[in-house]
Write an enzyme that holds these catalytic residues in place. Sequence first.
Site, PDB file in Angstrom:
ATOM      1  N   GLU A   1      -5.652 -11.256   5.026  1.00  0.00           N
ATOM      2  CA  GLU A   1      -5.954 -10.004   4.266  1.00  0.00           C
ATOM      3  C   GLU A   1      -5.930 -10.609   2.902  1.00  0.00           C
ATOM      4  OE1 GLU A   1      -3.574  -5.721   3.497  1.00  0.00           O
ATOM      5  OE2 GLU A   1      -2.556  -7.357   4.462  1.00  0.00           O
TER       6      GLU A   1
ATOM      7  N   GLU B   1       0.114  -0.041  11.157  1.00  0.00           N
ATOM      8  CA  GLU B   1      -0.960   0.688  10.449  1.00  0.00           C
ATOM      9  C   GLU B   1      -2.323   0.679  11.415  1.00  0.00           C
ATOM     10  OE1 GLU B   1      -2.898  -0.116   5.977  1.00  0.00           O
ATOM     11  OE2 GLU B   1      -1.504  -1.396   6.650  1.00  0.00           O
TER      12      GLU B   1
END
Length: 899
Positions: free
Chosen positions: A755, A484
């Site tokens: 996260e 990502e």
Amino acid sequence: MKKHLKTILALLFFVAFSAFANAQLRVQKLLCENLVNPIGIDALQPRFSWQLSGEGRNLKQTAYELKVLNSSKTVWNSGKVSSDQSVFVEYAGKTLEAGKKYTWQVKVYDQNGKAGAWSEAAFFRMGMISKENWKAQWITPGYEEDSLRASPLFRKQFKSSKKIIAATANITSHGMYEAFINGKRIGDAYLTPGWTSYSTRLQYQSYDVTSSLRSGDNAIGVVLGNGWYRGIMGFSNQKDIYGKDLALLFQLEIEYSDGSKEQIISDGSWKSSTGAIVYSEIYNGETIDARKAKTGWNNINYNDRDWTNAGEANFTKDNLIATENEPVKKQEKFNPVKIFTTPKGEKVIDFGQNLVGWVVMKAKGNPGDRIVLSHAEVLDKQGNFYTDNLRAARAQNTYILKGGEEEIFEPHFTWQGFRYLRVEGISGELNPNNFTAVALYSDMATSGTFKSSNPMVNQLQHNIRWGQRGNFLDVPTDCPQRDERLGWTGDAQVFSRTAAFNMNVHSFFSKWLKDLEADQIDGQVPHVVPNILGKNNLNSTGWADVATIIPWNLYLAYGDKKVLETQYSSMRAYVESIRKIAKNDLWNSGSHYGDWLYFRPVDDDNDGRSAVTDKFLIAQCFYAHSTQLLINAAQVLNRQDDVQQYTELLKRIKTAFMNEYVSPNGRLTSGTQTAYVLALNFDMLPENQRKQAADRLAENIKTYGHLTTGFLGTPYLCHVLTRFGYTDLAYKLLLHDKFPSWLYPVRMGATTIWERWDGIKPNGTFQSVGMNSFNHYAYGAIGDWMYRKMVGIDTFEDGVGYKHIRIQPHIGGGFSNASASLETYYGKVSNEWKLENGKLKMDVSIPVNTFATIYIPAKTASDITESGRELSKESIQGSGGEYVILKIGSGNYHFEAGR
């Protein structure tokens, strides 16, 4: 004798007085376009800033004089300007010329009108300014590329027969580059030319290479890598996003002592080949085969007759821009803290810190020996090396030895996010001296510090800073390790105020915001910038609002009006993109991420405890917030027509919110913490309904016993609690150390922000491998509350950029002390409070050329002393609830108050 003694004493007094007087106001830290002695700027009206220092209090500038010279010729002298402005003074002289070097100095006048000495000279060198000044040609490899797309090498040898007095190399590429002159690396920047919206904005870098050149033969060498331009990026192994080619543009400007000039440019006369880097991808890592290295390829006297001529290509130069932000550089180094063998029998090194960068390895072996380095953030419950959360990213660097002498390996055009390193291909014990982890991030100056009496909160601050370091790598990425590593807009906006405290992100964000505007489609903002996800991923509320939130936060943090001027059309276009689709002023359509990663119970949610907030309620709140920020910007820029029309629009947006989402007695249709936090923080409710809403929020928190907010509610949660008198509850949330909380990851051994609230569950297992980064800074936004509320350092909007400083600590949480400091463009502002022997003690430092309003927790002014003395009546501005309010000038202050 007495006469001589008097003379000597008089002389000593004069010297001492002169030294004291000269020390009153000193000019230091000269910046041009936010940089120290920049090379290669394209701003035709560059802006100058300087810091002032001196002994004593209430020091300030009342006037300045600034001069700019080319050689000994003055191109601008401002004359004496009666102003206290010491940041962003704009050049207003003759037209600046491409490639020329200019020096500048400033002289200031103090609060008594006395002139100081001229500062030491600083300099700046102009860049290429326009495409017409580029004589170089784009060149590409002249050979047929293999299936692995090995990194191409380019070289050019030339002769300089005269004495060189200055030389500047201007370089950019399709893909990443590393360049050399006479075997010496050009500059200390990595991953150049950086990541921008390449189709419209491609940065070039300018380097002073005078010391690398010599009279006689010289050689240039450049190696390219796929990088962001054509490498694998995104969620589906996309490649060639910006083009299939790798290409180089190189222009060397040489000045000789006789006044003549010469250009060495990239063209078809350059040679091309391949070398040791046989594979290079950001996600997957790099393979270096030392047997294929071409020794001396970037130096003189290398035989390149087997190389092919480079091809010339007609790629555009319309998109070329100078680099305005700090480059990515090598930063901290980490030695192994532990080397061990896992239960699976794998050799693993622990560097003690989850970081972003790579490992430099020394090795010795036989020709063809293969060593594979794999990277991981965490170990699994059994203590084994864990990479499932990297998804498709291999994150491996492979080194094939040439054999013989000791060899040193490191990658060039990739990076990894890791704490642990698995080593394959080395027999026997690993030598810790052969492995060094090197952090890599944009070279932003560290600006803020924070420390408290609570070790876990101090570790939280450590984690916040390292989350920022690892993800501020030319663009603000969401994560640094998996497949990502994109510039997610939501993550960036929620963290932007925290980021601006920890590091100087002024130029970093200013550059990125220009890419944001370049990638807007009819005003709509992509989910990621630069946008590689396509035209269907636009305008998610809380993500797209980055277009208004970060420009305003930069204005507050740095006092830079130009950010608003530059981004105003982007801000306005974004608000208009919502207005076009809003129905009766309601933004109730589109696809939205909502309050991303909000609290959900571990077990089946049979009683509805998941904190699901209506996405359109969230959208309406952010629609109002962005409209308010647009009004704020319009007010600063004196666009009164826009102020009027958007003020009317804001009223309608809030009315629509009340009609759609609020019951007659003030209850929101979504009863979540995030719903109430956003409604209160963005003033969606009328004044008479706010207290009951804050009470509902507090009751919700007490019912759950913890926070339930996700990405969009978390940054504002503690701010709202403090604003409405629930600071004690804010402290309880800060200090909670069970899931979900900020300190739960700390208790689980985290060295960066996670996260998810529970990336590692209490039983040691992991959250979903599909989305479980252990270096993801968004939840680190609590730092903003710690700095601005807990310690209390803030700026007033009537003196942005900390020209008018606010010091208002909020004492609580069982802390005995807390301190913070911030390096502003004016100098360092700091506050330290501590509770000692029944007294509150505050040490405050206010930089020269600023002033501050201080809120001291005390009942009356008579309870307070400053440096052991009563407060001066002139400083006392009154009291406000639990505070005595003072107004002070620059200087260092020690306050004590009874409690």
